[in-house]
Design an enzyme around this catalytic site. Structure first.
Site, PDB file in Angstrom:
ATOM      1  CD  GLU A 111      -2.565  -0.983   2.717  1.00 51.40           C
ATOM      2  OE1 GLU A 111      -3.220  -1.966   3.057  1.00 51.40           O
ATOM      3  OE2 GLU A 111      -2.498   0.062   3.372  1.00 51.40           O
ATOM      4  CB  CYS A 130       2.090   7.457   3.736  1.00 52.48           C
ATOM      5  SG  CYS A 130       2.235   6.243   5.033  1.00 52.48           S
ATOM      6  CB  CYS A 137       5.125  -5.227   9.940  1.00 54.73           C
ATOM      7  SG  CYS A 137       6.246  -4.449  11.133  1.00 54.73           S
ATOM      8  CB  CYS A 141       1.827  -3.147  16.560  1.00 54.60           C
ATOM      9  SG  CYS A 141       3.549  -2.631  16.682  1.00 54.60           S
ATOM     10  CB  CYS A 144      -0.539  -2.211  13.443  1.00 52.51           C
ATOM     11  SG  CYS A 144       0.175  -2.008  11.802  1.00 52.51           S
ATOM     12  CB  CYS A 360      -0.213   1.340   7.678  1.00 54.39           C
ATOM     13  SG  CYS A 360       0.423   0.414   9.060  1.00 54.39           S
TER      14      CYS A 360
END
Ligand code: SAH
Ligand code: SF4
Length: 375
Positions: A111, A130, A137, A141, A144, A360
């Site tokens: 993205e 961005c 990832c 988290c 997220c 995100c």
């Protein structure tokens, strides 16, 4: 396989893994070297760079200003562009936020978001891109969407640069341009340090994209080694560290991989970064209702940061999987007031484009259900 050494940088392999050596992953000095090796005068490198960063060609053969014969030799030698293809575009109702889902050469999806801001009376909007630095990832988290999809791979510099240029090209059609850049998309930039910094050097180089270093912010969840390395680079980029909690136990609940780094060490790192670079660090704090947004949390945060000079960015959370809620505006402003009363610089960043899955990793998750459903 080629090995490249430029400006103290070493990249083992300039191929981006799909049998293509992307010109967008190369620093100007590296393009000079290629041009020299191919027996061409140096001004050919300037022609290539000019085409790459003002016309955003989608393949080497369409670089009109470069003689066709040389374009063909570049292509035959394996040099290319490697553009991603846009497979989905969402625009917010106010038109100021655009989110793209891009498909990379190997089929993975990332993205990239454009956030625009146009105060009254100003001719051109501030246009912030961005970018993502990883597919998924590894930090996990809990609030997220990217963290919840797991980790697939690091992005190469050319894939990071390509995201910016995708929007630069779109904006150019409207007579606008990219003014700011934030590394706040999918992934942890400092866990992909070398390629992230290479992308920064390409994007800021006056012979390449030429955006000002001060117009760039790198956001990290707190990879300590990366922060120290970044402070030692000759770069004037802004740094944001995602803190999210005033104490270690709460922070580890939100960032399971926060590991050995305590909130105290993170605050100390902001001081060291400021001392070395002269640039103040922003601390990001996602506000999660009844998790880390109480007046007591604000007091604890104020005590932690007092006299430190750091600036706090409060981000009312963008609900993702539904587990966390965005606090009411009353709770957000109460939190802000407590920090301000303690003399701590603080702003509330309202994430725009909530209706277009602006957090995100959300668009990719909506689109594919996460990483597993690749393509
Ligand atoms: N990995 C880096 C940069 C990418 S995330 C980091 O964590 O800093 C960029 C920012 O978006 C971080 O501050 C992160 O905490 C925040 N963020 C992630 N998910 C969010 C959500 N659902 N709502 C609001 N902010 C979120
Ligand atoms: Fe990774 Fe940043 Fe999301 Fe945490 S907030 S999972 S570090 S992208």
């Amino acid at each position: 396989m080629t090995s490249t050494k430029t400006n103290g940088f070493h990249r083992e392999n300039v191929e981006c893994g799909y049998g293509l050596k992307s010109l967008y992953g190369m620093l100007p000095a590296e393009i000079d070297a290629v041009v020299g090796e191919m027996g061409q005068p140096r001004y050919r490198a300037d022609q290539i760079l000019h085409m790459l960063y003002s016309e955003f060609p989608r393949d080497v053969l369409s670089m009109r200003q470069v003689p066709l014969e040389f374009r063909e030799s570049l292509s035959a030698s394996g040099y290319g562009i490697g553009s991603a293809s846009e497979i989905h575009r969402l625009v917010s109702e106010d038109g100021y936020t655009t989110k793209l889902l891009l498909k990379l050469l190997d089929g993975t999806l990332v993205e990239t978001v454009l956030m625009q801001y146009k105060p009254k009376g100003v001719a051109h909007p501030r246009s912030t891109v961005c970018v993502s630095t990883q597919v998924g990832c590894p930090m996990g988290c809990t609030f997220c969407a990217t963290g919840q999809m797991g980790f697939q791979r690091n992005l190469m510099a050319e894939e990071i640069v390509g995201q910016v240029l995708h929007f630069a090209s779109l904006l150019q059609e409207r007579g606008e341009h990219v003014t700011n850049l934030v590394f706040m998309g999918m992934g942890e930039p400092l866990a992909n340090y070398a390629e992230t910094i290479r992308a920064v050097r390409i994007l800021t180089h006056p012979r390449a994209f030429g955006i000002g270093q001060r117009h760039i912010t790198i956001s990290t969840v707190g990879v300590m080694q990366g922060i120290e390395r970044l402070a030692d680079e000759d770069l004037q980029v802004g740094l944001a560290i995602s803190l999210h909690a005033p104490n270690d136990s709460l922070r580890r609940r939100l960032i399971p991989t926060a590991g050995v780094n305590s909130v105290g060490e993170i605050v100390a790192a902001t001081r060291r970064y400021f001392k070395k670079t002269g640039r103040r660090v922003t601390l990001e704090y996602a506000l999660l209702e009844e998790v880390n947004d109480s007046p007591a949390d604000a007091e604890e945060l104020a005590n932690l940061l007092k006299g430190n000079g750091a600036h706090v960015n409060l981000i009312p959370v963008n609900p993702t999987a539904g587990k966390f809620r965005r606090p009411s505006w009353k709770r957000v402003t109460a939190f802000e007031r407590i920090l301000k009363a303690a003399g701590i610089g603080c702003t509330v960043r309202v994430e725009k484009g909530i209706e277009i899955s602006a957090a995100c990793g959300q668009l990719r998750t909506d689109f594919t259900g996460g990483l597993k459903a690749k393509n």
